[in-house]
Motif scaffolding. Structure first.
Motif, short mmCIF file in Angstrom:
data_model
loop_
_atom_site.label_atom_id
_atom_site.label_comp_id
_atom_site.label_asym_id
_atom_site.label_seq_id
_atom_site.Cartn_x
_atom_site.Cartn_y
_atom_site.Cartn_z
N CYS A 18 10.48 28.90 10.80
CA CYS A 18 10.86 30.31 10.88
C CYS A 18 9.77 31.15 11.54
CB CYS A 18 11.16 30.84 9.48
SG CYS A 18 12.70 30.23 8.74
N GLU A 19 8.52 30.88 11.18
CA GLU A 19 7.41 31.64 11.78
C GLU A 19 7.35 31.42 13.29
OE1 GLU A 19 4.01 30.33 9.66
OE2 GLU A 19 4.55 31.36 7.79
N HIS A 20 7.51 30.18 13.73
CA HIS A 20 7.45 29.88 15.16
C HIS A 20 8.62 30.52 15.91
CE1 HIS A 20 4.28 26.64 15.77
NE2 HIS A 20 4.18 26.97 14.50
N LEU A 21 9.82 30.48 15.32
CA LEU A 21 10.98 31.08 15.97
C LEU A 21 10.81 32.58 16.12
CD1 LEU A 21 13.89 29.13 14.22
CD2 LEU A 21 13.06 28.84 16.56
N VAL A 22 10.30 33.22 15.07
CA VAL A 22 10.10 34.67 15.13
C VAL A 22 9.08 35.02 16.19
CG1 VAL A 22 9.15 36.63 13.83
CG2 VAL A 22 10.88 35.15 12.78
N ARG A 23 8.02 34.21 16.29
CA ARG A 23 7.00 34.48 17.31
C ARG A 23 7.56 34.35 18.72
NH1 ARG A 23 3.03 31.69 13.96
NH2 ARG A 23 3.10 29.84 15.28
N ARG A 24 8.59 33.53 18.88
CA ARG A 24 9.23 33.38 20.18
C ARG A 24 10.31 34.43 20.42
NH1 ARG A 24 8.70 28.50 23.15
NH2 ARG A 24 10.18 29.48 24.58
N GLY A 25 10.45 35.36 19.50
CA GLY A 25 11.39 36.45 19.69
C GLY A 25 12.80 36.18 19.20
N HIS A 37 13.91 32.53 -3.46
CA HIS A 37 13.32 31.32 -2.88
C HIS A 37 12.75 31.59 -1.48
CE1 HIS A 37 16.13 28.68 -5.58
NE2 HIS A 37 15.18 29.31 -6.26
N ALA A 38 13.17 32.70 -0.88
CA ALA A 38 12.76 32.99 0.50
C ALA A 38 11.62 33.99 0.58
CB ALA A 38 13.97 33.52 1.28
N ARG A 39 10.89 34.18 -0.51
CA ARG A 39 9.82 35.18 -0.52
C ARG A 39 8.77 34.91 0.55
NH1 ARG A 39 9.02 35.33 -6.99
NH2 ARG A 39 9.19 33.11 -6.56
N ALA A 40 8.54 33.64 0.88
CA ALA A 40 7.49 33.31 1.84
C ALA A 40 7.87 33.68 3.28
CB ALA A 40 7.16 31.81 1.77
N HIS A 43 9.50 38.46 4.84
CA HIS A 43 8.74 39.54 5.48
C HIS A 43 8.72 39.42 6.99
CE1 HIS A 43 5.98 36.17 5.40
NE2 HIS A 43 5.30 36.76 6.36
N LEU A 44 9.14 38.28 7.53
CA LEU A 44 9.05 38.06 8.97
C LEU A 44 9.99 39.00 9.72
CD1 LEU A 44 8.97 34.14 9.03
CD2 LEU A 44 7.04 35.70 9.43
N PRO A 45 9.52 39.64 10.79
CA PRO A 45 10.37 40.58 11.53
C PRO A 45 11.55 39.86 12.18
CG PRO A 45 8.33 40.15 12.73
CD PRO A 45 8.17 39.53 11.38
N GLY A 46 12.73 40.44 12.05
CA GLY A 46 13.91 39.85 12.66
C GLY A 46 14.53 38.73 11.86
N LEU A 47 14.02 38.50 10.63
CA LEU A 47 14.57 37.44 9.79
C LEU A 47 15.45 38.04 8.70
CD1 LEU A 47 12.96 34.19 8.61
CD2 LEU A 47 13.97 35.69 6.87
N THR A 48 16.63 37.47 8.54
CA THR A 48 17.57 37.91 7.53
C THR A 48 17.80 36.80 6.51
OG1 THR A 48 18.72 39.30 9.14
CG2 THR A 48 19.91 38.78 7.12
#
Length: 325
Positions: A18-25, A37-40, A43-48
């Motif tokens: 998820c972190e890598h995908l968000v960094r790629r936009g 369960h998704a607390r980690a 907070h990522l921008p663009g993640l639902t």
């Protein structure tokens, strides 16, 4: 912007993906039974984060429209025949049907080194047999005539390590508590791969149409026995203990006792059966290098998270001239 549905996005590998995908936009949707369960990753921008049962085909069909691709990471290491069938075979089958019905055809499937549809009934463990069967289900859906099947990429990682893994961290913890480590399957061979390299491989496959219909073996540069990995964990944590390899019969007895302990077992008899197949690259499929990724060695990375923090060790693992991610 690509919109990606990640199944298994709250797990160890999923969080890094998820972190890598968000960094790629990318816009990312994570499906989980409970939002807590998704607390980690929430907070990522663009993640639902969406609550729902990943095994429910109706839920998958409802969520898929509006997405460009699916990353499938759901897997279990322990369980009954029924549990392996549900997680590794029935879920890919439901996902394939839901994708084809929703016309979301791009699927990245994270399988396992040692899985192979050709050994779906003959592999030595329930884990490998079910993983192989799950691959076969998705490959069948990709071979639909008329070009309307799935656009599938299969990734087969070796054992995955990283700062938040439950593998080397566990062995380090055991050595902090016990004076010796009796170890079943001590000579089993692995080619451990860094979770960051796996996450990067998933991301690059999503953005590279040339990876469709391909299978990649995701392995690190170093082959190590389980005994050597346990020693690495202890040495990195500054608590290395003697490792005593157990004969096959005693090792199986140890695994059986662990299966009876409360909670998720540290090792099961099925794990031992899986270790009969060397968890190393076969050389029959492209690797991380084919994706432009120089794999990191656990010898460089592990001391950085089990011992004193040393960011330079992580950078050294990339090799001369490697780009920082």
């Amino acid at each position: 912007m690509k919109r990606v549905l990640v199944l298994g996005g709250t797990g160890f590998v999923g969080r890094h993906v998820c972190e890598h995908l968000v960094r790629r936009g990318c816009g990312v949707t994570v499906l989980t039974r409970r939002a807590t369960h998704a607390r980690a990753v929430q907070h990522l921008p663009g993640l639902t984060v969406m609550e729902g049962d990943v095994h429910d085909e109706t839920t998958l069909r409802r969520l898929l429209p509006g997405h460009d691709a699916v990353v499938h990471l759901v897997a279990i290491l322990h369980g009954s025949n029924a549990a392996f069938e549900r997680a590794h075979v029935a879920l890919p089958r439901a996902l394939a049907r839901a994708c084809l019905a929703s016309e979301v055809r791009r699927v990245i499937h994270v399988s396992a080194l040692g899985a192979d549809p050709a050994t779906a009934t003959s592999a030595p463990s329930r884990y490998l047999r079910s993983k192989s069967q799950g691959e076969a289900v998705l490959r069948d859906a990709a071979q639909t005539t008329g070009g309307t099947g799935l656009q599938l990429t299969v990734l087969r990682p070796s054992v995955i390590f990283g700062s938040d893994d439950r593998f080397l961290n566990l062995f380090a913890t055991l050595q902090r508590v016990f004076p010796v480590v009796p170890l079943a399957g001590a000579e089993a061979r692995f080619q451990p791969v860094w979770v960051e390299d796996v996450a990067e491989a998933v991301t690059r496959c999503l953005f590279d149409a040339g990876t469709v219909d391909q299978t990649y073996e995701l392995c690190g540069p170093t082959v190590l026995s389980l005994r050597e990995l346990v020693r690495l964990a202890g040495r990195s944590a500054g608590v290395q203990r003697p490792v005593i390899g157990l004969p096959a019969l005693l090792g199986r007895l140890q695994a059986m006792v662990m299966e009876c302990a409360p909670g998720e077992p540290l090792m099961s008899r099925d794990n031992l059966d899986s270790m009969q197949v060397p968890n190393v690259s076969t050389g029959r499929f492209p690797t991380l290098n084919a994706l432009g990724i120089t794999p990191a060695s656990p010898l460089a990375i592990v001391p950085g998270y089990l011992g004193p923090s040393d960011r330079l060790q992580v950078l050294r693992a990339r090799g001369p001239g490697a780009k920082h991610r």
